[in-house]
Design an enzyme around this catalytic site. Structure first.
Site, PDB file in Angstrom:
ATOM      1  N   ARG A  33      72.498  64.968  25.264  1.00 19.03           N
ATOM      2  CA  ARG A  33      71.437  63.951  25.259  1.00 19.03           C
ATOM      3  C   ARG A  33      71.363  63.209  23.934  1.00 19.03           C
ATOM      4  NH1 ARG A  33      70.019  68.159  28.179  1.00 19.03           N
ATOM      5  NH2 ARG A  33      69.027  69.189  26.416  1.00 19.03           N
TER       6      ARG A  33
ATOM      7  N   GLU B  96      67.105  77.277  21.356  1.00 19.02           N
ATOM      8  CA  GLU B  96      65.867  77.836  21.897  1.00 19.02           C
ATOM      9  C   GLU B  96      66.179  78.748  23.079  1.00 19.02           C
ATOM     10  OE1 GLU B  96      63.065  75.007  23.534  1.00 19.02           O
ATOM     11  OE2 GLU B  96      61.482  76.506  23.606  1.00 19.02           O
TER      12      GLU B  96
HETATM   13  P1  AMP Z   1      67.401  74.038  19.040  1.00 21.93           P
HETATM   14  O1  AMP Z   1      68.772  74.353  18.541  1.00 21.93           O
HETATM   15  O2  AMP Z   1      66.622  75.264  19.377  1.00 21.93           O
HETATM   16  O3  AMP Z   1      66.657  73.120  18.068  1.00 21.93           O
HETATM   17  O4  AMP Z   1      67.568  73.265  20.418  1.00 21.93           O
HETATM   18  C1  AMP Z   1      67.832  71.925  20.423  1.00 21.93           C
HETATM   19  C2  AMP Z   1      68.824  71.546  21.501  1.00 21.93           C
HETATM   20  O5  AMP Z   1      68.542  72.163  22.743  1.00 21.93           O
HETATM   21  C3  AMP Z   1      68.759  70.056  21.725  1.00 21.93           C
HETATM   22  O6  AMP Z   1      70.066  69.592  22.013  1.00 21.93           O
HETATM   23  C4  AMP Z   1      67.838  69.903  22.910  1.00 21.93           C
HETATM   24  O7  AMP Z   1      68.271  68.889  23.766  1.00 21.93           O
HETATM   25  C5  AMP Z   1      67.901  71.258  23.621  1.00 21.93           C
HETATM   26  N1  AMP Z   1      66.574  71.802  23.887  1.00 21.93           N
HETATM   27  C6  AMP Z   1      66.026  72.930  23.345  1.00 21.93           C
HETATM   28  N2  AMP Z   1      64.824  73.181  23.820  1.00 21.93           N
HETATM   29  C7  AMP Z   1      64.543  72.174  24.677  1.00 21.93           C
HETATM   30  C8  AMP Z   1      63.400  71.843  25.487  1.00 21.93           C
HETATM   31  N3  AMP Z   1      62.303  72.608  25.494  1.00 21.93           N
HETATM   32  N4  AMP Z   1      63.451  70.713  26.230  1.00 21.93           N
HETATM   33  C9  AMP Z   1      64.570  69.935  26.211  1.00 21.93           C
HETATM   34  N5  AMP Z   1      65.654  70.185  25.475  1.00 21.93           N
HETATM   35  C10 AMP Z   1      65.661  71.294  24.717  1.00 21.93           C
END
Ligand code: AMP
Length: 175
Positions: free
Chosen positions: A61, A98
């Site tokens: 995205r 996450e």
């Molecule tokens: P993080 O590494 O935990 O910051 O996760 C970020 C990545 O995971 C990004 O590429 C986001 O598109 C996706 N992502 C993580 N959590 C979500 C969420 N709650 N909603 C949408 N995309 C998420």
């Protein structure tokens, strides 16, 4: 206000891709061409004063507005992708997200040492993904000048984690 328009357009999907995760779905934004233009302008606007040579977008995205942002800034776009997707020689970094873990890759000739790189993704959650992206940029001796997101999930404290890897973190809306 652009913040309200984005919040109205973003769709919450409960328990995707795993139980307990509320997924922020930006696909309704993509159906609104005018809102996409406004978001691109707002992303550019909050970066005023930041010198940017290249936008690096994170799969998948981060490609959507990353490319629009690069075009608006009239700078190159480079893709950071999950393992096994980029066809030429790559460098790698592992990351925790996450809702799982992954390996990110960047073409080893994507950046020139010293280039000022803005990293873009749609959403900042725990920060694991963007930290790995920043490490890839640093591995090629380029400089991370900022990280830009449409959405920041502030309760997951990703912004704090990013402090050691980027001088500035920008987000259009926060939860
Ligand atoms: P993080 O590494 O935990 O910051 O996760 C970020 C990545 O995971 C990004 O590429 C986001 O598109 C996706 N992502 C993580 N959590 C979500 C969420 N709650 N909603 C949408 N995309 C998420």
């Amino acid at each position: 206000m652009i913040e309200n328009k984005i919040k109205q357009a973003v769709r919450d999907i409960a328990d995707f891709p795993k139980p307990g995760i509320v997924f922020k779905d930006i696909t309704p934004i993509l159906k609104d061409a005018e809102l996409c233009s406004e978001i691109t302008a707002a992303l550019v606007n909050q970066l005023s004063g930041v010198q940017i040579d290249v936008v690096a977008g994170i799969e998948s995205r981060g490609f959507l507005f990353g490319m629009l942002l690069a075009q608006a800034l009239k700078v190159p776009f480079v893709p950071i992708r999950k393992a096994g997707k980029l066809p030429a020689k790559t460098i790698q970094q592992a990351c925790n997200l996450e809702y799982g873990s992954a390996i990110l890759e960047l073409h080893e000739d994507a950046l020139i040492p010293g280039q000022k790189v803005l990293i873009h993704d749609d959403l900042l959650a725990t920060g694991g993904t963007v930290v790995a992206a920043a490490k890839l940029v640093s591995q090629l001796q380029a400089e991370v000048v900022g990280c830009s997101f449409i959405i920041a999930l502030e309760f997951l404290a990703g912004r704090e984690k990013l402090k050691d890897y980027t001088p500035q973190t920008f987000a259009l809306i926060s939860y």
